[in-house]
Scaffold this active site. Sequence first.
Site, mmCIF file in Angstrom:
data_model
loop_
_atom_site.group_PDB
_atom_site.id
_atom_site.type_symbol
_atom_site.label_atom_id
_atom_site.label_comp_id
_atom_site.label_asym_id
_atom_site.label_seq_id
_atom_site.Cartn_x
_atom_site.Cartn_y
_atom_site.Cartn_z
ATOM 1 N N ASP A 1 33.604 27.098 -17.863
ATOM 2 C CA ASP A 1 33.040 26.516 -16.638
ATOM 3 C C ASP A 1 32.273 27.602 -15.870
ATOM 4 O O ASP A 1 32.635 27.950 -14.758
ATOM 5 C CB ASP A 1 34.146 25.886 -15.762
ATOM 6 C CG ASP A 1 35.213 26.892 -15.323
ATOM 7 O OD1 ASP A 1 35.299 28.001 -15.907
ATOM 8 O OD2 ASP A 1 35.950 26.574 -14.373
ATOM 9 N N ASP B 1 33.357 33.677 -16.706
ATOM 10 C CA ASP B 1 33.007 32.932 -17.929
ATOM 11 C C ASP B 1 31.711 33.477 -18.524
ATOM 12 O O ASP B 1 31.562 33.535 -19.747
ATOM 13 C CB ASP B 1 32.773 31.451 -17.619
ATOM 14 C CG ASP B 1 33.964 30.776 -16.983
ATOM 15 O OD1 ASP B 1 34.729 30.104 -17.670
ATOM 16 O OD2 ASP B 1 34.114 30.930 -15.746
ATOM 17 N N ASN C 1 34.929 25.460 -12.050
ATOM 18 C CA ASN C 1 34.381 26.294 -10.978
ATOM 19 C C ASN C 1 33.313 25.549 -10.187
ATOM 20 O O ASN C 1 33.109 25.792 -8.999
ATOM 21 C CB ASN C 1 33.783 27.578 -11.552
ATOM 22 C CG ASN C 1 34.861 28.566 -11.973
ATOM 23 O OD1 ASN C 1 35.915 28.630 -11.354
ATOM 24 N ND2 ASN C 1 34.600 29.315 -13.026
ATOM 25 N N HIS D 1 38.668 37.736 -15.367
ATOM 26 C CA HIS D 1 39.721 37.025 -16.105
ATOM 27 C C HIS D 1 39.308 36.607 -17.526
ATOM 28 O O HIS D 1 39.989 36.901 -18.502
ATOM 29 C CB HIS D 1 40.107 35.747 -15.356
ATOM 30 C CG HIS D 1 40.419 35.942 -13.915
ATOM 31 N ND1 HIS D 1 41.636 36.385 -13.472
ATOM 32 C CD2 HIS D 1 39.656 35.750 -12.797
ATOM 33 C CE1 HIS D 1 41.630 36.454 -12.156
ATOM 34 N NE2 HIS D 1 40.446 36.080 -11.719
ATOM 35 N N PHE E 1 44.167 28.774 -10.920
ATOM 36 C CA PHE E 1 43.104 27.773 -10.773
ATOM 37 C C PHE E 1 42.955 26.841 -11.985
ATOM 38 O O PHE E 1 42.959 25.605 -11.837
ATOM 39 C CB PHE E 1 41.764 28.481 -10.487
ATOM 40 C CG PHE E 1 40.601 27.540 -10.308
ATOM 41 C CD1 PHE E 1 40.379 26.892 -9.103
ATOM 42 C CD2 PHE E 1 39.727 27.297 -11.357
ATOM 43 C CE1 PHE E 1 39.311 26.019 -8.939
ATOM 44 C CE2 PHE E 1 38.649 26.423 -11.206
ATOM 45 C CZ PHE E 1 38.440 25.788 -9.993
ATOM 46 N N ASN E 2 42.785 27.388 -13.195
ATOM 47 C CA ASN E 2 42.479 26.538 -14.356
ATOM 48 C C ASN E 2 43.593 25.523 -14.631
ATOM 49 O O ASN E 2 43.313 24.391 -15.028
ATOM 50 C CB ASN E 2 42.245 27.386 -15.618
ATOM 51 C CG ASN E 2 40.947 28.160 -15.548
ATOM 52 O OD1 ASN E 2 40.046 27.807 -14.781
ATOM 53 N ND2 ASN E 2 40.843 29.222 -16.339
HETATM 54 C C1 BDR Z 1 40.065 31.340 -13.525
HETATM 55 O O1 BDR Z 1 39.521 30.493 -12.519
HETATM 56 C C2 BDR Z 1 38.131 30.607 -12.462
HETATM 57 O O2 BDR Z 1 37.703 30.789 -11.156
HETATM 58 C C3 BDR Z 1 37.740 31.755 -13.340
HETATM 59 O O3 BDR Z 1 36.511 31.487 -13.989
HETATM 60 C C4 BDR Z 1 38.881 31.881 -14.307
HETATM 61 O O4 BDR Z 1 38.674 31.081 -15.450
HETATM 62 C C5 BDR Z 1 40.914 32.400 -12.859
HETATM 63 O O5 BDR Z 1 41.977 31.805 -12.180
HETATM 64 CA CA CA Z 2 36.522 30.138 -15.968
#
Ligand code: BDR
Ligand code: CA
Length: 314
Positions: free
Chosen positions: A10, A15, A39, A239, A165-166
């Site tokens: 995303d 990424d 995102n 990340h 987040f993911n």
């Molecule tokens: C993840 O959340 C997104 O903001 C980043 O691209 C990464 O995949 C980190 O928590």
């Molecule tokens: Ca990501």
Amino acid sequence: MPVPIIIDCDPGHDDAIAIMLAAGDPAIDLLAITTVAGNQTVEKTTLNARRICTVASITGVPIAAGCARPLVQPLLVGDDVHGESGLDGPRFPQPTVDAVPEHAVDLMYRILTGHPEPVTLVPTAPLTNVAVLLTRYPDSAAHIRDIVLMGGSTRGGNTTPAAEFNVYVDPEAADIVFRSGIPVTMCGLNVTHQALATPEVLARLENLETELSRICTELITYFASAYRRLWGFTSPPLHDPVAVARVIDPAIVQCVEASVAVELRGQYTRGATVVDMHHYLDRPVNARVALTLDSEKFWDRVIAAIDVLGKRKA
Ligand code: BDR
Ligand code: CA
């Protein structure tokens, strides 16, 4: 032999670097880039994948747009971190690389079933596309060597006190993936917070002196300002490339085996990854959980990949 992978992403600043690492490192055979809402909306993340492939001269790798929203809940985007475009910072030229007119899930299935050997999926985004793939095409599992994902955490979150987040954006999808029986490697915040883009890393990037390294520097500088403002980080954690690095060389990212469950119901903990490293719950091991990053080797591979792609363009 390079490892065949599909990256499901995303983009997203980190990424973007993950895509470049996958495309520029000789240990990887990048078969496709699929996009999902996370995102930003899937329209924006797909445009961003095309932008990255354009500036990094990544051609011949199909890009396909996937799911526009999580399985159950409304979409939450990460515009506080990645901006209105999902890739704020640099000015991008009009993309010359197109997306293919096929849904990401169908493209994944077609590539998986057509490839002579099992393929590694590298999701760096909410797991909606992967969950839909496994549900819609149950026979796809036999063609997946493993799933090496960025998501979750062994301790605490970045979107709620408990959730990363993911996983937080689509917990039901993450639950399907972790319960799929396919070997899963989880590169969570506990390890990705070791992938800090320090001033030394930025200086190495700048020294490459290519148009692509300039764009990467601008991307990371924007990302750094968001991490400083939101969380007080001195240097931002990249990340998503950590998951790619684990595929490139498992020695870069060291793991332990554990059972991982996704919390779906907790009042304050929905989307948390419950990692049972000490076997309190007597559940079977279903994941390799990344704990330690060799950051020197990691940055060597990232910088080398950006160098290769930047010179390919020159
Ligand atoms: C993840 O959340 C997104 O903001 C980043 O691209 C990464 O995949 C980190 O928590
Ligand atoms: Ca990501």
